[in-house]
Design an enzyme around this catalytic site. Structure first.
Site, PDB file in Angstrom:
ATOM      1  N   GLU A 103       0.844  -1.200   0.000  1.00 13.18           N
ATOM      2  CA  GLU A 103       0.000   0.000   0.000  1.00 13.18           C
ATOM      3  C   GLU A 103       0.876   1.245   0.000  1.00 13.18           C
ATOM      4  O   GLU A 103       1.929   1.257   0.646  1.00 13.18           O
ATOM      5  CB  GLU A 103      -0.876  -0.045   1.267  1.00 13.18           C
ATOM      6  CG  GLU A 103      -1.957   1.002   1.341  1.00 13.18           C
ATOM      7  CD  GLU A 103      -2.856   0.835   2.578  1.00 13.18           C
ATOM      8  OE1 GLU A 103      -3.255  -0.301   2.915  1.00 13.18           O
ATOM      9  OE2 GLU A 103      -3.138   1.860   3.212  1.00 13.18           O
ATOM     10  N   ASP A 105       0.226   5.345   0.614  1.00  9.14           N
ATOM     11  CA  ASP A 105      -0.870   6.206   1.085  1.00  9.14           C
ATOM     12  C   ASP A 105      -0.619   7.692   1.068  1.00  9.14           C
ATOM     13  O   ASP A 105       0.416   8.148   1.553  1.00  9.14           O
ATOM     14  CB  ASP A 105      -1.124   5.937   2.584  1.00  9.14           C
ATOM     15  CG  ASP A 105      -1.693   4.582   2.843  1.00  9.14           C
ATOM     16  OD1 ASP A 105      -2.402   4.067   1.997  1.00  9.14           O
ATOM     17  OD2 ASP A 105      -1.413   4.051   3.947  1.00  9.14           O
ATOM     18  N   GLU A 107      -3.051  10.534   2.855  1.00  9.03           N
ATOM     19  CA  GLU A 107      -4.292  10.754   3.603  1.00  9.03           C
ATOM     20  C   GLU A 107      -4.288  12.191   4.108  1.00  9.03           C
ATOM     21  O   GLU A 107      -3.260  12.662   4.590  1.00  9.03           O
ATOM     22  CB  GLU A 107      -4.393   9.807   4.803  1.00  9.03           C
ATOM     23  CG  GLU A 107      -4.441   8.341   4.412  1.00  9.03           C
ATOM     24  CD  GLU A 107      -4.762   7.419   5.577  1.00  9.03           C
ATOM     25  OE1 GLU A 107      -5.265   6.325   5.330  1.00  9.03           O
ATOM     26  OE2 GLU A 107      -4.503   7.800   6.747  1.00  9.03           O
TER      27      GLU A 107
END
Ligand SMILES: *[C@@H]1O[C@H](CO)[C@@H](O)[C@H](O)[C@H]1NC(C)=O
Length: 287
Positions: A103, A105, A107
């Site tokens: 993953e 990310d 955010e």
């Protein structure tokens, strides 16, 4: 005199048309994305050029890329929830499916009116994350669209904001630090409520009287090696600059500027968190 001027005008117009065509061809939510949850709270707008997500007390919403990719460059423009966005989290990330997932990310943690958003980044390889870096932005991300990009190639992952590198995560193959190289990922984006932890450590809650909260995405662009179900090999027709992208001297200067002025958390310097010693990759050069 008139002829060269009109010829010049003509070439400017054709260039503009070509640029418009390229831009248009690269960004189409109808073609490249599918809404995954939110029951009407995700809406494709502007003939496929834009997508909005909304969050109310019952649900948030999300979408994903239709395809999986093994390496690529992924861009989206985003205009975050304005005003009181405390408790909300808007995301733009890549993820593989199944156990031991990879993953990458981005955010965006909302905040009370007038307080700054936090940009949270992380990388997971084979199910393990714990590589957080957090940043402030040098602009108000809810006032206008800005471009957020992930470059993922076999050598490194680069996070960019308006094309300025904010983080580079290098593949230190020789050190045996896991790095995402094998599992195809797709882009996922969402807007959801995380007021148990997101804002000021969970102390500031979502004010539902301000709902619905809305975030806008546009110019969603993917230039990557597509992975199909039958053939997980990369598609060699594609020869994007991202394949070998790194940082030149200018990029390194800009990264240094961001890290000195805007980085607010770095797992590499969080010694109390790693009593056995900081992770191996942290001892290497940042680039
Ligand atoms: C919100 O604002 C406060 C006060 O400026 C700050 O400490 C915090 O890091 C900001 N971001 C989040 C996500 O809490």
């Amino acid at each position: 005199m008139a002829a060269p001027a009109s010829a010049l005008l003509f070439s400017i117009i054709s260039l503009a048309a070509v640029l418009f065509f390229i831009g248009g061809a690269n960004a189409d939510f109808n073609r490249d994305a599918e809404i995954t949850w939110g029951d009407g709270r995700a809406k494709i707008v502007d003939g496929g050029r834009g997508l909005s997500l909304s969050l109310d007390r019952f649900s948030g919403a999300g979408f994903q890329s239709r395809k999986h990719y093994l390496f690529g460059r992924f861009d989206t423009q985003l205009k975050l929830v304005p005003g009181d966005s405390a408790g909300t989290v808007t995301t733009f990330f890549l993820t593989s499916e199944g156990e031991g997932h990879d993953e990458i990310d981005f955010e965006f943690l909302g905040n009370s009116s007038g307080e700054p958003y936090t940009v949270h980044t992380n990388v997971y390889a084979a199910g393990k994350g714990n590589k957080e870096q957090q940043f402030r932005l040098w602009f108000d991300p809810s006032a206008a669209f800005h471009t957020y990009s992930i470059v993922w190639n076999p050598q490194r992952i680069i996070f960019l904001v308006d094309n300025i590198p904010i983080r580079v995560h290098t593949h230190h193959e020789a050190l045996g630090v896991p790095f995402p190289t094998r599992q195809p990922m797709r882009v996922q984006c969402s807007l959801w409520n995380a007021d148990d932890w997101a804002t000021q450590g969970g102390r500031v809650k979502t004010d539902w009287s301000k709902a619905p909260f809305v975030a806008h995405y546009r110019n969603f662009k993917i230039d990557g090696s597509e992975a199909t179900n039958t053939n997980k090999n990369s598609n060699s027709l594609n020869a994007g600059a991202w394949r070998t992208q790194g940082l030149d001297a200018n990029g390194r200067n800009r990264l240094r500027w961001v890290q000195q002025k805007y980085m607010i958390y770095n797992y590499c310097t969080d010694h109390p968190r790693f009593p056995q010693g900081i992770p191996t990759e942290c001892k290497q050069s940042r680039f």
